[in-house]
Design an enzyme around this catalytic site. Structure first.
Site, short mmCIF file in Angstrom:
data_model
loop_
_atom_site.label_atom_id
_atom_site.label_comp_id
_atom_site.label_asym_id
_atom_site.label_seq_id
_atom_site.Cartn_x
_atom_site.Cartn_y
_atom_site.Cartn_z
CB VAL A 33 -0.93 0.02 1.23
CG1 VAL A 33 -1.79 1.28 1.22
CG2 VAL A 33 -1.81 -1.21 1.26
CB CYS A 34 2.05 3.46 -2.62
SG CYS A 34 3.22 2.25 -3.24
CG LEU A 35 -1.47 6.48 2.63
CD1 LEU A 35 -2.37 7.05 1.53
CD2 LEU A 35 -2.35 5.79 3.68
#
Length: 325
Positions: free
Chosen positions: A175-177
């Protein structure tokens, strides 16, 4: 398990709001929405048992968990970190009543009854996006240095690691955040940032209306044919996996949430599917979702056969669960 944990577990099992929620066939849109939101508010936060048991119902020592971060969790068994425990307790107290709940999109959490650092999340896709009404699962672990460092988060709704639903949601579960330190932008603020912020960011910033723009190199491509094709590809994956796949094999521990979500919204989702069929470009699904697409399956932009079949099967399941209610 503590007495408090036993009490939480018993309460959740006996008073399961999904077991007796129905909507009259002649209910108005307002009544349907109110019923759904009342159910979601009661179901959004629960404690449950996520331990893996053997054939005799016994746990190993230390326990194993139905969880992506099982190894990390086992490493912290019996650890004594009062400040971390207090931070987690404070967050859970807020989450019990503050998780977003709406007809348009909701967030549901399941927390292990004896290890409250082990969490599973389900987010329903926001209305008006290519993710609308799909169910998206995440594993969340509040590690040894939480809340001075962000939680570990893994995305699970990937069609066995083959579908990348978004530039920020990888097929292998990354998850890219920015809050998680896995994407550019404002990062986690030690002792101040929260899991609720992470969940809302995924719901609003990742499961968004035009996901193509989440890729930095494509950010200026709003409304372009490439962006529209990307969204069409997402819709095909959503129907196949986040809708049909989850309804056919509801994931633990969200079986009741998934079934009730689709049952209460069956009419609206059926109408949504009809609309999506008219929007499809007839191109075969590209699981990598990397912006490169093949030749349209037809010359007149009619929906592809695989997509039509998924929609047909999903509609049949929606009718079935309505009849069984």
């Amino acid at each position: 398990m503590s007495a408090a944990s036993q009490s939480r577990s018993t309460s959740s099992a006996v008073d399961d709001p999904s077991q007796h929620v129905t909507i009259a066939s002649n209910a108005s849109i307002a009544e349907t929405r109110a019923t759904y939101e009342a159910w979601a508010a009661k179901s959004r936060f629960e404690y449950c048992d996520l331990e893996l048991k053997d054939a005799h119902g016994s746990s190993s020592s230390p326990p194993n968990y139905k969880f992506s971060y099982n190894h990390d969790a086992r490493m912290l068994v019996n650890s004594d970190m009062p400040k971390r425990s207090l931070a987690i307790a404070r967050e859970l107290a807020v989450l019990t009543t503050n998780l977003p709940v709406a007809w348009d999109s909701s967030v549901f959490l399941r927390v292990d009854e004896s290890r409250v650092d082990i969490i599973k999340a389900l987010i329903t896709g926001p209305e008006g996006t290519p993710y609308e009404n799909g169910c998206y699962m995440f594993d969340i672990f509040l590690g040894a240095s939480y809340n001075h460092t962000p939680p570990l988060v893994k995305y699970l709704t990937t069609n066995n690691g083959t579908y990348r639903f978004n530039p920020n949601l990888y097929a292998e579960g990354k998850v890219c955040l920015s809050l998680l330190g896995t994407w550019d932008g404002p990062g986690w603020i030690s002792g101040k940032s929260t899991l609720l912020q992470v969940l809302i960011s995924i719901q609003s910033m990742i499961l968004c209306e035009e996901p193509y723009l989440n890729e930095p190199g494509w950010a200026s491509q709003a409304g372009t044919p490439a962006s529209k094709a990307y969204s069409a590809n997402v819709r095909r994956m959503v129907v196949n996996t986040a809708m049909l796949g989850n309804l056919k094999n509801p994931p633990e521990p969200f079986q009741d949430v998934v079934k009730t979500h689709f049952r209460l919204k069956a009419k609206a989702i059926t109408e949504q599917l009809d609309k999506w069929l008219t929007m499809d470009d007839g191109i075969a699904t590209n699981g990598a979702n990397n912006g490169g697409y093949g030749v349209p399956a037809s010359s007149n932009n009619t929906p592809g056969l695989a997509f039509q079949n998924d929609v047909k099967e999903l509609k049949a399941l929606l009718r079935t669960i309505q009849e069984e209610a």
